[in-house]
Write a protein that holds these residues in place. Sequence first.
Motif, PDB file in Angstrom:
ATOM      1  N   GLY A   1      16.193   0.911  -2.773  1.00  0.00           N
ATOM      2  CA  GLY A   1      15.681   2.195  -3.250  1.00  0.00           C
ATOM      3  C   GLY A   1      14.177   2.303  -3.071  1.00  0.00           C
ATOM      4  N   ILE A   2      13.457   1.197  -3.307  1.00  0.00           N
ATOM      5  CA  ILE A   2      12.008   1.190  -3.092  1.00  0.00           C
ATOM      6  C   ILE A   2      11.689   1.407  -1.613  1.00  0.00           C
ATOM      7  CG2 ILE A   2       9.943  -0.273  -3.155  1.00  0.00           C
ATOM      8  CD1 ILE A   2      11.094  -1.537  -5.708  1.00  0.00           C
ATOM      9  N   TRP A   3      12.458   0.751  -0.742  1.00  0.00           N
ATOM     10  CA  TRP A   3      12.262   0.936   0.694  1.00  0.00           C
ATOM     11  C   TRP A   3      12.500   2.388   1.093  1.00  0.00           C
ATOM     12  CZ3 TRP A   3      10.199   0.729   5.032  1.00  0.00           C
ATOM     13  CH2 TRP A   3      10.861   1.025   6.225  1.00  0.00           C
ATOM     14  N   MET A   4      13.529   3.015   0.535  1.00  0.00           N
ATOM     15  CA  MET A   4      13.797   4.418   0.834  1.00  0.00           C
ATOM     16  C   MET A   4      12.660   5.318   0.331  1.00  0.00           C
ATOM     17  SD  MET A   4      16.611   4.933   2.556  1.00  0.00           S
ATOM     18  CE  MET A   4      15.934   3.577   3.518  1.00  0.00           C
ATOM     19  N   ALA A   5      12.103   4.977  -0.832  1.00  0.00           N
ATOM     20  CA  ALA A   5      10.963   5.736  -1.343  1.00  0.00           C
ATOM     21  C   ALA A   5       9.759   5.576  -0.420  1.00  0.00           C
ATOM     22  CB  ALA A   5      10.617   5.285  -2.758  1.00  0.00           C
TER      23      ALA A   5
ATOM     24  N   TYR B   1      -4.372   0.315  -1.765  1.00  0.00           N
ATOM     25  CA  TYR B   1      -4.674  -0.819  -2.647  1.00  0.00           C
ATOM     26  C   TYR B   1      -5.243  -0.383  -3.992  1.00  0.00           C
ATOM     27  CZ  TYR B   1      -3.662  -3.883   1.251  1.00  0.00           C
ATOM     28  OH  TYR B   1      -3.023  -4.547   2.273  1.00  0.00           O
ATOM     29  N   LEU B   2      -5.443   0.908  -4.163  1.00  0.00           N
ATOM     30  CA  LEU B   2      -5.909   1.423  -5.452  1.00  0.00           C
ATOM     31  C   LEU B   2      -4.761   1.958  -6.307  1.00  0.00           C
ATOM     32  CD1 LEU B   2      -9.069   3.418  -4.255  1.00  0.00           C
ATOM     33  CD2 LEU B   2      -8.992   1.093  -5.183  1.00  0.00           C
ATOM     34  N   CYS B   3      -3.567   2.013  -5.730  1.00  0.00           N
ATOM     35  CA  CYS B   3      -2.421   2.615  -6.425  1.00  0.00           C
ATOM     36  C   CYS B   3      -1.661   1.573  -7.252  1.00  0.00           C
ATOM     37  CB  CYS B   3      -1.465   3.246  -5.414  1.00  0.00           C
ATOM     38  SG  CYS B   3      -2.160   4.618  -4.483  1.00  0.00           S
ATOM     39  N   ASP B   4      -1.070   2.050  -8.339  1.00  0.00           N
ATOM     40  CA  ASP B   4      -0.192   1.220  -9.173  1.00  0.00           C
ATOM     41  C   ASP B   4       1.234   1.499  -8.737  1.00  0.00           C
ATOM     42  OD1 ASP B   4       1.181  -0.196 -11.059  1.00  0.00           O
ATOM     43  OD2 ASP B   4       0.582   1.050 -12.774  1.00  0.00           O
ATOM     44  N   PHE B   5       1.756   0.651  -7.858  1.00  0.00           N
ATOM     45  CA  PHE B   5       3.072   0.911  -7.288  1.00  0.00           C
ATOM     46  C   PHE B   5       4.212   0.598  -8.241  1.00  0.00           C
ATOM     47  CE2 PHE B   5       0.539   0.746  -3.405  1.00  0.00           C
ATOM     48  CZ  PHE B   5       0.991   1.892  -2.784  1.00  0.00           C
ATOM     49  N   LYS B   6       3.959  -0.207  -9.246  1.00  0.00           N
ATOM     50  CA  LYS B   6       4.994  -0.422 -10.249  1.00  0.00           C
ATOM     51  C   LYS B   6       5.304   0.884 -10.966  1.00  0.00           C
ATOM     52  CE  LYS B   6       4.770  -5.326 -11.428  1.00  0.00           C
ATOM     53  NZ  LYS B   6       4.651  -6.306 -12.526  1.00  0.00           N
ATOM     54  N   SER B   7       4.265   1.644 -11.247  1.00  0.00           N
ATOM     55  CA  SER B   7       4.460   2.941 -11.896  1.00  0.00           C
ATOM     56  C   SER B   7       4.981   3.978 -10.909  1.00  0.00           C
ATOM     57  CB  SER B   7       3.137   3.425 -12.499  1.00  0.00           C
ATOM     58  OG  SER B   7       3.271   4.726 -13.027  1.00  0.00           O
ATOM     59  N   LEU B   8       4.422   3.995  -9.696  1.00  0.00           N
ATOM     60  CA  LEU B   8       4.805   4.990  -8.698  1.00  0.00           C
ATOM     61  C   LEU B   8       6.266   4.871  -8.307  1.00  0.00           C
ATOM     62  CD1 LEU B   8       3.835   7.267  -6.826  1.00  0.00           C
ATOM     63  CD2 LEU B   8       3.269   5.521  -5.133  1.00  0.00           C
ATOM     64  N   PHE B   9       6.739   3.619  -8.118  1.00  0.00           N
ATOM     65  CA  PHE B   9       8.118   3.381  -7.734  1.00  0.00           C
ATOM     66  C   PHE B   9       9.025   3.105  -8.922  1.00  0.00           C
ATOM     67  CE2 PHE B   9       6.165   1.822  -3.585  1.00  0.00           C
ATOM     68  CZ  PHE B   9       6.431   3.015  -2.929  1.00  0.00           C
ATOM     69  N   ASN B  10       8.433   3.157 -10.128  1.00  0.00           N
ATOM     70  CA  ASN B  10       9.214   2.999 -11.359  1.00  0.00           C
ATOM     71  C   ASN B  10       9.992   1.678 -11.351  1.00  0.00           C
ATOM     72  OD1 ASN B  10      10.273   3.569 -13.846  1.00  0.00           O
ATOM     73  ND2 ASN B  10      11.733   5.128 -13.130  1.00  0.00           N
TER      74      ASN B  10
ATOM     75  N   GLN C   1       9.623  -2.828 -12.199  1.00  0.00           N
ATOM     76  CA  GLN C   1       8.889  -3.936 -12.812  1.00  0.00           C
ATOM     77  C   GLN C   1       9.207  -5.263 -12.141  1.00  0.00           C
ATOM     78  OE1 GLN C   1       6.558  -3.488 -15.187  1.00  0.00           O
ATOM     79  NE2 GLN C   1       6.975  -1.289 -15.070  1.00  0.00           N
ATOM     80  N   SER C   2      10.091  -5.262 -11.181  1.00  0.00           N
ATOM     81  CA  SER C   2      10.576  -6.512 -10.594  1.00  0.00           C
ATOM     82  C   SER C   2       9.743  -7.017  -9.428  1.00  0.00           C
ATOM     83  CB  SER C   2      12.033  -6.326 -10.124  1.00  0.00           C
ATOM     84  OG  SER C   2      12.098  -5.354  -9.087  1.00  0.00           O
ATOM     85  N   ILE C   3       8.867  -6.173  -8.855  1.00  0.00           N
ATOM     86  CA  ILE C   3       8.068  -6.573  -7.696  1.00  0.00           C
ATOM     87  C   ILE C   3       6.591  -6.379  -8.008  1.00  0.00           C
ATOM     88  CG2 ILE C   3       7.646  -6.229  -5.222  1.00  0.00           C
ATOM     89  CD1 ILE C   3      10.404  -5.146  -4.936  1.00  0.00           C
ATOM     90  N   ASP C   4       5.779  -7.329  -7.607  1.00  0.00           N
ATOM     91  CA  ASP C   4       4.345  -7.271  -7.848  1.00  0.00           C
ATOM     92  C   ASP C   4       3.712  -6.098  -7.093  1.00  0.00           C
ATOM     93  OD1 ASP C   4       1.860  -8.662  -8.900  1.00  0.00           O
ATOM     94  OD2 ASP C   4       1.426  -8.561  -6.753  1.00  0.00           O
ATOM     95  N   SER C   5       2.814  -5.382  -7.748  1.00  0.00           N
ATOM     96  CA  SER C   5       2.191  -4.199  -7.166  1.00  0.00           C
ATOM     97  C   SER C   5       1.369  -4.540  -5.927  1.00  0.00           C
ATOM     98  CB  SER C   5       1.303  -3.499  -8.189  1.00  0.00           C
ATOM     99  OG  SER C   5       0.760  -2.310  -7.658  1.00  0.00           O
TER     100      SER C   5
ATOM    101  N   ASN D   1       0.633  -4.379   0.083  1.00  0.00           N
ATOM    102  CA  ASN D   1       0.557  -5.031   1.400  1.00  0.00           C
ATOM    103  C   ASN D   1       1.660  -4.540   2.330  1.00  0.00           C
ATOM    104  OD1 ASN D   1      -1.669  -6.624   0.733  1.00  0.00           O
ATOM    105  ND2 ASN D   1      -0.400  -8.286  -0.066  1.00  0.00           N
ATOM    106  N   VAL D   2       2.864  -4.454   1.785  1.00  0.00           N
ATOM    107  CA  VAL D   2       4.007  -4.014   2.588  1.00  0.00           C
ATOM    108  C   VAL D   2       3.806  -2.581   3.064  1.00  0.00           C
ATOM    109  CG1 VAL D   2       6.465  -3.442   2.498  1.00  0.00           C
ATOM    110  CG2 VAL D   2       5.657  -5.592   1.527  1.00  0.00           C
ATOM    111  N   LEU D   3       3.368  -1.697   2.158  1.00  0.00           N
ATOM    112  CA  LEU D   3       3.184  -0.298   2.522  1.00  0.00           C
ATOM    113  C   LEU D   3       2.043  -0.131   3.525  1.00  0.00           C
ATOM    114  CD1 LEU D   3       4.046   2.615   2.149  1.00  0.00           C
ATOM    115  CD2 LEU D   3       2.520   2.772   0.173  1.00  0.00           C
TER     116      LEU D   3
END
Length: 452
Positions: A57-61, A123-132, A134-138, A143-145
């Motif tokens: 789901g994160i990859w699709m986002a 690198y300024l974004c909080d991806f844990k919040s953006l992608f909703n 908690q299981s992957i480090d922001s 880096n992946v994005l």
Amino acid sequence: MSINFRNIQQRILKGDVRIHNVIINIMMSGIMKAATLACSFVMVPITIDYLNTENYGIWMAMTSILYWFAFFDVGLANGMRNYLSEALSLGDYVKARSYFSTAIFLLSGIAMMIGCASVPVVYLCDFKSLFNTQSIDSSFLANVLAIAIIFSLIQFVVKTIGVVYIAMQKYAINDFITFLGNLTSVIAIFILTKTTEGNLLYVVLAFTGLPVLIFTLASIPLLKQYPQLMPSLKSIDIETAKKVITKGLGFFIIQITSCLVIFGSANMFISYFCGPEQVTVYNVSYKLFNILVIGYTILISPLWNAYTDAAAQDDYNWIRKIFKKSLKLWAISVLVGLLLLALSGWFLHLWIGDRVHVPFILSACILLYVCMFNFANCTAYLLNGMNKIRVEMIVSVVASILYLLTFGIWGDKLDVKYIVLAMALSYGVMGIIYLYQSKLIINRKAKGIWNL
């Protein structure tokens, strides 16, 4: 009894030449797109098994974000395609090389500027919040994005090779290159499932890096056969750049609103408001009903250039006849969609098994959205082919603003089906207005803004 294929070909050629070209394009493009569709269906269960439902789901986002970058060419590809096709048909390879070189130069410059501007912001974004999640480090997600963005920007430059093939009326070759990109990605993911544990970075490299390689390799036979088209700094021309940019800006506005804001942002909005697991649910169902979009697009895509040719020859009787047939084909696609909806539960279970549960009501909403999307495209292709896009520009901007206001007002109360219904309503309104304008134009009654 033997079949005389030469006689059959001669009979076809004695008929409507414009229809003959459309049919050839449909047949060849259909084969390649069917193969690409098969790859996409195989890709889903393999990737879900490799990553798990949440990471998929994160990859699709992420793909929604990457989809945005595909439109940052400000319509240059479409602008170059029209002029390049004209130059090639006249055998003017000096102009053709100028258009190709100028487009490559402009796209490369845009890609570099966007990359320099967007990657640091990542690198300024909080991806844990953006992608909703908690299981992957922001920082890992950043880096992946960032890597995915870089490859996507490179891709919209090298995809110009495909546009050159299209300008040469070799649509099937462009579709074949796209198919090879998808096929290599599927093979890579399959190999990863056998050799590594689930890793989002590897998936990103497979889906964004390999297509870049395939399109780059595709340039070798093209430039070997047509060395006159080899891009050169000396062939870059300011006046050519102005022509290409001016031609493409109108289409860019339409793409950036109706395609990017409404269609391209769906995964992001679903992930933000409903969670990444729901992105997976949405995408599994959408891939099933996307068959209707692919099938209908195969049928109507060649009509864009055919409408242009007919209008230039003042053949409005042909335009009226073909447009009516395209609407009838749309109605047939709706009926096929209803049959697909009735069988969706069985097909999804056969395809995905128990990995993902898709509610029937969501599938129904996605079918409605797909039907409205096809309806809007049916009418828009006529307007695009006849260069009457002023109303399209205005309507797509207004529809996109209203669509975004939906999230601003009811965002926290929306679930997946309401987001999909908002998309369906947007395209439905566009299609109705475009249909009204189309009928005015083909009946020679369009005046004022309706004729621009």
